[in-house]
Write an enzyme that holds these catalytic residues in place. Structure first.
Site, short mmCIF file in Angstrom:
data_model
loop_
_atom_site.label_atom_id
_atom_site.label_comp_id
_atom_site.label_asym_id
_atom_site.label_seq_id
_atom_site.Cartn_x
_atom_site.Cartn_y
_atom_site.Cartn_z
N ARG A 1 -10.32 45.50 -14.24
CA ARG A 1 -9.49 45.08 -15.38
C ARG A 1 -8.78 43.76 -15.08
O ARG A 1 -8.62 42.92 -15.96
CB ARG A 1 -8.50 46.18 -15.74
CG ARG A 1 -9.21 47.36 -16.43
CD ARG A 1 -8.44 48.65 -16.27
NE ARG A 1 -9.01 49.74 -17.05
CZ ARG A 1 -10.06 50.48 -16.66
NH1 ARG A 1 -10.69 50.23 -15.52
NH2 ARG A 1 -10.49 51.48 -17.43
N LYS B 1 -22.61 60.96 -14.54
CA LYS B 1 -22.06 59.93 -13.65
C LYS B 1 -23.22 59.28 -12.88
O LYS B 1 -24.36 59.39 -13.29
CB LYS B 1 -21.02 60.57 -12.71
CG LYS B 1 -19.77 61.03 -13.45
CD LYS B 1 -18.99 59.87 -14.01
CE LYS B 1 -17.75 60.27 -14.76
NZ LYS B 1 -17.13 59.15 -15.46
N SER C 1 -12.56 59.22 -22.23
CA SER C 1 -13.18 58.26 -21.31
C SER C 1 -12.43 56.94 -21.37
O SER C 1 -12.33 56.31 -22.42
CB SER C 1 -14.65 58.04 -21.70
OG SER C 1 -15.10 56.82 -21.14
N ARG D 1 -19.74 58.59 -4.42
CA ARG D 1 -18.75 59.68 -4.30
C ARG D 1 -19.37 60.90 -3.60
O ARG D 1 -18.69 61.64 -2.90
CB ARG D 1 -18.20 60.08 -5.66
CG ARG D 1 -17.65 58.90 -6.46
CD ARG D 1 -16.15 58.93 -6.61
NE ARG D 1 -15.70 57.75 -7.31
CZ ARG D 1 -14.91 56.81 -6.80
NH1 ARG D 1 -14.45 56.92 -5.58
NH2 ARG D 1 -14.55 55.76 -7.51
N GLN E 1 -13.40 54.31 -20.03
CA GLN E 1 -14.36 53.21 -20.22
C GLN E 1 -14.58 52.97 -21.72
O GLN E 1 -14.63 51.83 -22.17
CB GLN E 1 -15.67 53.54 -19.52
CG GLN E 1 -15.49 53.56 -18.01
CD GLN E 1 -16.78 53.80 -17.25
OE1 GLN E 1 -17.83 54.04 -17.84
NE2 GLN E 1 -16.69 53.77 -15.93
N ARG F 1 -27.66 56.00 -17.79
CA ARG F 1 -26.36 56.53 -18.24
C ARG F 1 -26.13 56.25 -19.72
O ARG F 1 -26.55 55.25 -20.25
CB ARG F 1 -25.25 55.96 -17.35
CG ARG F 1 -25.46 56.45 -15.92
CD ARG F 1 -24.40 56.00 -15.00
NE ARG F 1 -23.10 56.52 -15.38
CZ ARG F 1 -21.96 56.10 -14.84
NH1 ARG F 1 -21.97 55.15 -13.94
NH2 ARG F 1 -20.82 56.61 -15.23
N ASP G 1 -13.33 61.59 -10.86
CA ASP G 1 -14.18 61.14 -9.75
C ASP G 1 -13.97 61.96 -8.48
O ASP G 1 -14.67 61.73 -7.48
CB ASP G 1 -13.91 59.66 -9.47
CG ASP G 1 -14.34 58.77 -10.64
OD1 ASP G 1 -15.29 59.15 -11.35
OD2 ASP G 1 -13.72 57.71 -10.84
N SER H 1 -10.78 50.59 -10.52
CA SER H 1 -10.56 50.47 -11.97
C SER H 1 -9.62 49.31 -12.28
O SER H 1 -9.85 48.53 -13.20
CB SER H 1 -9.91 51.74 -12.51
OG SER H 1 -10.84 52.76 -12.56
C1 S3P Z 1 -13.36 54.47 -14.96
C2 S3P Z 1 -13.31 55.57 -15.76
C3 S3P Z 1 -14.00 56.83 -15.45
C4 S3P Z 1 -14.39 56.92 -13.99
C5 S3P Z 1 -15.01 55.66 -13.48
C6 S3P Z 1 -14.06 54.48 -13.67
C7 S3P Z 1 -12.69 53.24 -15.41
O1 S3P Z 1 -15.16 56.91 -16.24
O2 S3P Z 1 -15.28 58.00 -13.78
O3 S3P Z 1 -15.32 55.78 -12.10
O4 S3P Z 1 -12.48 52.33 -14.59
O5 S3P Z 1 -12.35 53.16 -16.59
P1 S3P Z 1 -15.10 57.49 -17.74
O6 S3P Z 1 -14.09 56.70 -18.44
O7 S3P Z 1 -16.46 57.26 -18.33
O8 S3P Z 1 -14.78 58.94 -17.58
#
Ligand code: S3P
Length: 423
Positions: free
Chosen positions: A17, A331, A157, A377, A159, A113, A304, A13
């Site tokens: 970023r 997922k 979330s 995973r 994301q 997704r 995760d 993550s």
């Molecule tokens: C992530 C957020 C999570 C996670 C993913 C990585 C991220 O997803 O499951 O593996 O880097 O922001 P969600 O934000 O959709 O829950």
């Protein structure tokens, strides 16, 4: 056994970023301990297509030459996000505010997704963005002038939140996102670290449109989601194990809280901070676990890790009930269905619920063939189940997909097995 810093990949993550924020910053961003995972490579390739210069200085060290908020070039082809939901959702926020049109595509799994969760709020910001059946990739984005919004997200979330924070940089005024439960806060921390004006208040985060980011050196902590497999392996089968320099941001340590509640002996040693993220060396000792209840508000902090927690629960005394985890169904595969079916094949007492599962332990696991369904995973959680069942990982169909988040997982796993597992 000591699992060295170099053996656990940099946090996925945070690596995504660092690339994205480095790209839209002013000046250079040197990223150390970057995750060389398939997913982060997807972000890397998308940014290259947008004209960003990223130089590879060493295997896990990159220098991103920032182009500023408006410096992307119109891509010559569709942008391919591979298997990576983070690439697609975060980049769609950054692309919505550009002066050109773009299309973001993905592999077969990503194409199934849900993207409506970003389409709805981005449209509220005046973005022109379309998906297949108004929900699925490819996403067609027409660059437009964005408005700021105050958005109450129905899902916790990171994301979605990060997509809107990125779009918020291109909007006039303040963009606020409120979540039902706090999700990982790496975007907030990194934007602040790079000089942006970010306000946080409980479950609310606010970004100021036009905030400039300044390129900086970013050292990425080890990925707790990757360390998780060895933490569970050590609790179930290992001797004393220490995993060096792992990110222990409290929006990610849900798995540690749960395993400790289950009776696991886990300690953080040498706590410190790198690039505005807390890290520690994680010390684990083998011991008997007991079943517990995990509820909805616990889930975002371990989103995760549920597959490997389910493996741990098969070896715990009593009942483990996991609820409020419906998000797992969208997922890389339906992880509720997949982990329940595969652990049941191995002899676990596991019952699928619409929003989670119920597991009764401890049960011995049988060495039978299982399927990862192409989900990284799942492949790694099943490797730990194979360790418990004393079968080889050659019993896992499509185990190579662990490269999506953990290149070299099986090398570390083999070393762990030969060092730590009692005969
Ligand atoms: C992530 C957020 C999570 C996670 C993913 C990585 C991220 O997803 O499951 O593996 O880097 O922001 P969600 O934000 O959709 O829950």
């Amino acid at each position: 056994m000591i699992i060295k810093r170099a053996e656990i990949p940099g946090d996925k993550s945070i690596s995504h970023r660092a690339l994205i924020l480095g790209a839209i910053a002013e000046g250079d961003t040197r990223i150390k301990n970057f995750s060389n995972s398939g997913d982060c490579r997807s972000t890397f390739n998308v940014l290259k297509e947008l004209g960003v210069n990223v130089a590879e200085k060493a295997p896990s060290e990159l220098v991103v030459r920032g182009v500023g908020l408006r410096g992307f070039k119109k891509p010559g082809k569709d942008l391919y996000a591979g298997n990576s939901g983070t690439t697609m959702r975060l980049m769609s926020g950054a692309l919505a505010g550009q002066a050109f049109d773009s299309v973001v595509t993905g592999d077969a799994s990503l194409s199934k997704r849900p993207m409506k969760r970003v389409l709805i709020p981005l449209r509220e910001m005046n973005a022109e963005i379309e998906g297949v059946e108004d929900n699925y990739p490819p996403l067609r984005i027409r660059g437009s002038k964005l408005h700021s919004i105050d958005y109450d997200s129905p899902v916790a979330s990171a994301q979605v939140k990060s997509c809107l924070m990125l779009a918020g940089l291109y909007a006039e005024g303040e963009t606020t996102v409120t979540e039902p439960v706090k999700s990982r806060d790496h975007t907030e921390r990194m934007m602040k670290y790079m000089g942006a004006e970010i306000k946080e208040e409980g479950l609310k985060v606010t970004v100021n449109g036009g905030s400039k980011l300044q390129g900086r050196e970013i050292e990425v902590p080890g990925d707790i989601s990757s360390a998780a497999y060895f933490i569970v392996a050590a609790l179930l089968k290992g001797g004393e194990t220490e995993i060096e320099c792992v990110g222990v941001n409290n929006t990610r340590t849900g798995i540690i809280n749960v395993l400790k509640k289950m009776g696991g002996k886990i300690e953080f040693k040498n706590p410190r901070s790198i690039s505005n993220e807390p890290v520690a060396d994680i010390h684990v000792e083998k011991g008997q676990l007991r079943g517990i209840e995990i509820i909805g508000e616990d889930i975002p902090g371990m989103i995760d890790e549920i597959p490997v927690i389910a493996v741990a629960a098969t070896q715990a005394e009593g009942k483990t009930v996991i609820s409020g985890a419906r998000e797992l169904r969208v997922k890389e595969t339906d992880r509720i269905k997949a982990i329940c079916s595969e652990l049941a094949k191995m002899g676990a007492k596991i019952q699928e619920k619409e929003d989670g599962m119920i597991i009764e332990g401890p049960t011995p696991l049988k060495p039978v063939e299982v399927n990862s369904y192409g989900d990284h995973r799942m492949a790694m959680a099943l490797s730990i189940a194979c360790l418990v069942s004393e079968s080889g990982t050659d019993k896992i169909i499509n185990k190579e997909c662990c490269e999506i988040s953990f290149p070299g997982f099986f090398n570390v796993f083999s070393r762990f097995k030969s060092n730590e597992v009692e005969a």
